[in-house]
Design a protein around this motif. Structure first.
Motif: not given
Length: 101
Positions: A42-44, A76-81, A85-90
């Motif tokens: 998860g991403c918490e 928006i701080w960054s487009r990278d998370v 499963n980073a592809g699920k997040y903007a």
């Protein structure tokens, strides 16, 4: 001549900085969601804004409640998370103001 250049640079810098304000930050309604721990994939905590999920880099503890609806201003701080499963997040957002609805 040098004094004139310094003056022009100072005026230009002032104009550029004066145009930057928190008024330009997006304001939106969001939904705080607990997605599970990093260890479980998860991403918490995330915030869903306009059907896109963002990882908040500074979600205050008092807002870490699953399904809490909030009103927030953010950038928006960054487009990278950093989540699995980073592809699920903007992207990652920095919260400037947040309040429960």
């Amino acid at each position: 001549m040098i004094k004139w250049l310094v003056f022009c640079k100072s005026v230009l810098l002032f104009v550029l900085l004066a145009g930057c304000s928190d008024d330009a930050l997006p304001e939106a309604q969001g939904l705080v969601v607990y997605t599970g721990s990093f260890a479980s994939g998860g991403c918490e905590w995330i915030i869903v804004i306009h059907n896109e999920a963002y990882e908040p880099r500074n979600l205050p503890v008092q807002f870490q409640t699953d399904s809490m609806q909030v009103m927030l201003t953010y950038r928006i701080w960054s487009r990278d998370v950093s989540c699995p499963n980073a592809g699920k997040y903007a992207g990652i957002i920095h919260i400037h103001q947040i309040a429960p609805i």
